[in-house]
Design a protein around this motif. Structure first.
Motif, PDB file in Angstrom:
ATOM      1  N   ARG A 230       0.858  -1.190   0.000  1.00  0.00           N
ATOM      2  CA  ARG A 230       0.000   0.000   0.000  1.00  0.00           C
ATOM      3  C   ARG A 230       0.887   1.232   0.000  1.00  0.00           C
ATOM      4  N   VAL A 231       0.389   2.272  -0.601  1.00  0.00           N
ATOM      5  CA  VAL A 231       1.146   3.523  -0.670  1.00  0.00           C
ATOM      6  C   VAL A 231       0.344   4.592   0.065  1.00  0.00           C
ATOM      7  N   VAL A 232       0.965   5.183   1.063  1.00  0.00           N
ATOM      8  CA  VAL A 232       0.231   6.149   1.901  1.00  0.00           C
ATOM      9  C   VAL A 232       1.135   7.353   2.167  1.00  0.00           C
ATOM     10  N   ASP A 233       1.306   8.199   1.213  1.00  0.00           N
ATOM     11  CA  ASP A 233       2.076   9.429   1.456  1.00  0.00           C
ATOM     12  C   ASP A 233       1.763  10.419   0.342  1.00  0.00           C
ATOM     13  N   SER A 234       2.524  11.484   0.247  1.00  0.00           N
ATOM     14  CA  SER A 234       2.198  12.530  -0.730  1.00  0.00           C
ATOM     15  C   SER A 234       2.432  12.072  -2.170  1.00  0.00           C
TER      16      SER A 234
END
Lengths: 510, 145
Positions: free
Chosen positions: A449-453
């Motif tokens: 999962r990708v969780v950043d800007s």
């Protein structure tokens, strides 16, 4: 309670290398820290990896040189291919939150509408995000800057705005107690008072209390998805050497959350071989390019003293034109870099440091850049201003010139150097054919999962930090909902094991 | 002067470039008068290895050039905007790299054992105060979380 480790990972026994975590989180900035806290409190076993070093509050560098070299990737000299734009990103436990100003604004309707339009995601609106914003806002100490917080640079900012008929507003900052007589420019190299609401004194502290393992000095090079777990391969810095040395290391998790920021996460996925499979990876890079203007005043301004930033532009005409004006300044090294050239004339200019006032134009850039990596795995950033971007910059710079002229500036220097502080995109979120889906899952992957800007689909034109944390809360809900029953079972199972005091190798299964 | 990353010849070249860029003006010292070059390893130890190698190679080449040619090259790099495309980019990188190292050392305010002057930060009157003792109020957030 666990502690942050900077010792090299070792194989065997119960070390991080032999354990399979429920989650490995890569990056300890606002996104990684929020996720870590939420997952740990839900009972998951988590390891957080950070390429930078861990600093106690009193260990943050006092000197601008050391702050740049020790707390920023590549000493703050990450440049685009044309070398006319620099990208600053934090490299320390706490990530960007250690080196930013912790300005916490919600996105407005303009930003959310443009995201909804770009992605088709219907929860991109103020109402749906309100609860997540509220969670962050109640977790942190927020301070609306008051008149008594202003230094002379802020006074000149307001004076010029009022003379020219533009609207301004006080800034809202994450800070607890900055005390009196302190110079908060020091915060750009980490807050020694633990006042700034950076991750090490907020979310990360609580995550560690909830059982988070943290490994500092670990730079991840690639992630490899297997059928049952993810291998996270990298290099662990070996402490205690002038010339840095690294050891290869691998850690394992059932799931991996990438939160290394727009450049870090995108680079990692590209170097892990996802470039061919995931169309759009590395595209849509934005950075709110910033243009600084220095104005020499007859009076002593001492813009480096007191509160570093206190006010902001709040004029709807600016928002419409795609820029905002920041009340900022910079340390002597940065100011010297902003003024082109060198020599006696340059030194004479620097002698006026205490007489300098400063404003900055930050544009909402519309021309996307691209992030790629070379054969050596190093970042290559292609980012140029389009005609619309240049128009926005010109409009903002013209206003700044007028503002400084209105308060009697003797000399005005608009620096040609462009700086990107808000690095966004590269793994844009969306409903169809996007790099990341609306459950924050990487396209085609069940374990990443990708969780950043990096998931930002475009530039919002507003400081992103608060929204990054709010999105991380939402992502945590998604992850926990997906994991829900197995986490509850594991927690119950852990309680039983604890009561019967029997050793067990059972890990939380997600 | 010693460096783990640069040879004596390379350090000497960097000192020459530093004095060209910062020759001293009014009460501002020259680059060499501050002996701030002694702290170059504090930058280079945190710089990616390929970049350190590039800098070392550049300094090795420049070491053989007369001062006037180095001065011309430095000035050329500072006018990078006049050159389009790849050449402009490379010149800008050179300018950023050299000014980055030299200005960082000089305006850090660090002065080495061989310094012949006060720090440039004293000359410009720069001082930051931050009482590092965390206030009890700053732990409030722990109750919030």
């Amino acid at each position: 309670m666990t502690t942050i480790s900077t010792q090299p990972l070792k194989g065997g026994g119960n070390s991080a290398m032999s354990k399979i975590y429920d989650f490995v989180i890569i990056g300890s900035g606002p996104a990684g820290s929020v996720i870590a806290k939420r997952l740990c409190e839900a009972g998951a076993s988590c390891l957080l990896l950070e390429a930078g070093q861990d600093f106690k509050a009193e260990e943050y560098p006092e000197n601008e040189l050391n702050a740049n070299s020790r707390l920023l990737w590549n000493g703050g000299m990450d440049a685009n291919r044309n070398a006319d734009m620099l990208f600053l990103r934090g490299k320390a436990v706490g990530g960007g939150s250690v080196v930013n100003q912790c300005l916490l604004d919600r996105f407005d309707d303009i930003a959310w509408d443009s995201w909804q339009q770009a992605t088709g995601i219907d929860w991109f609106n103020q109402q749906s995000m309100a609860n997540y914003y509220q969670q962050v806002e109640s977790d942190l100490s927020l301070h609306e800057m008051q008149r008594q917080d202003w230094n002379r640079n802020a006074e000149l900012y307001v004076e010029s705005f009022e003379k020219c008929g533009y609207q301004w507003a006080p800034l809202r900052r994450g800070q607890a107690d900055c005390g009196k007589g302190n110079d908060c420019m020091r915060c750009l190299g980490g807050c020694p008072r633990e006042s700034k609401q950076s991750m090490p004194v907020t979310y990360l502290r609580r995550a560690i209390a909830a059982g988070l393992d943290v490994q500092a000095g670990f730079e991840v090079n690639s992630v490899i998805e297997g059928q049952h777990f993810v291998s996270i391969c990298g290099q662990q810095q070996v402490a205690g050497t002038v010339k840095k040395t690294f050891k290869s290391a691998v850690v394992y998790a059932r799931h991996c959350v990438l939160a290394a920021g727009a450049l870090g996460t995108t680079k990692l996925l590209l170097n892990s071989g996802y470039g061919d499979a995931v169309a759009g990876l590395g595209k849509n890079f934005y950075c709110h390019p910033q243009f600084m203007t220095l104005a020499r005043m007859a009076e002593v301004v001492d813009a480096h003293k007191g509160a570093f930033q206190a006010v902001k532009s709040n004029d709807p005409r600016f928002r419409e034109q795609g820029f905002k004006l920041e009340n900022v300044f910079a340390g002597p090294i940065a100011v010297a870099m902003l003024k082109p050239g060198s020599g006696k004339q340059h030194q004479r200019f620097m002698q006026n440091y205490r007489h300098l006032a400063c404003m900055e134009v930050a544009i909402r850039d519309v021309n996307p850049g691209t992030i790629s990596t070379g054969k050596d795995g190093r970042l290559k950033i292609e980012k140029v201003l389009g005609e619309e971007d240049r128009q926005r910059a010109r409009a903002g710079n013209d206003v700044v010139r007028t503002l400084f002229e209105s308060v009697g500036a003797l000399e005005i220097l608009q620096s040609p150097l462009k700086i990107g502080l808000h690095l966004m995109g590269g793994c844009a979120i969306g409903k169809k054919d996007a790099v990341v889906d609306e459950q924050f899952q990487l396209q085609g992957s069940s374990r990443l999962r990708v969780v950043d800007s990096s998931i930002f689909p475009n530039a919002p034109g507003i400081n992103p930090s608060l929204t990054i944390m709010a999105l991380a809360h939402r992502a945590a809900d998604e992850i926990l909902q997906h994991a829900g029953s197995s986490l509850s079972t594991a927690r119950a199972s852990n309680r039983v094991q604890s009561a019967s005091a029997k050793p067990s190798n059972v890990e939380v299964s997600v | 002067m010693k460096s783990t990353f640069l040879s004596l010849r390379q350090l000497d070249t960097l000192q020459r470039i530093g004095d060209f860029m910062l020759p001293g003006a009014s009460n501002m010292p020259s680059f060499s008068e501050t002996d701030s070059l002694s702290f170059v390893d504090e930058i280079l130890s945190e710089t990616p290895e390929p970049d350190v190698k590039d800098l070392a190679m550049l300094l090795s080449v420049l070491a053989f050039l007369p001062g006037s040619v180095i001065a011309w090259l430095v000035k050329l790099a500072q006018r990078a905007d006049k050159f389009p495309g790849l050449l402009g980019g490379q010149l800008r990188l050179l300018d950023l790299g050299l000014r980055g190292v030299i200005f960082s050392l000089y305006y850090s305010g660090k002065t080495g054992g061989q310094a012949k002057s006060a720090s440039p930060l004293q000359a410009i009157g720069f001082e930051l105060v931050c009482l590092a003792e965390p206030s009890p109020k700053n732990t409030l957030h722990e109750n919030n979380l």
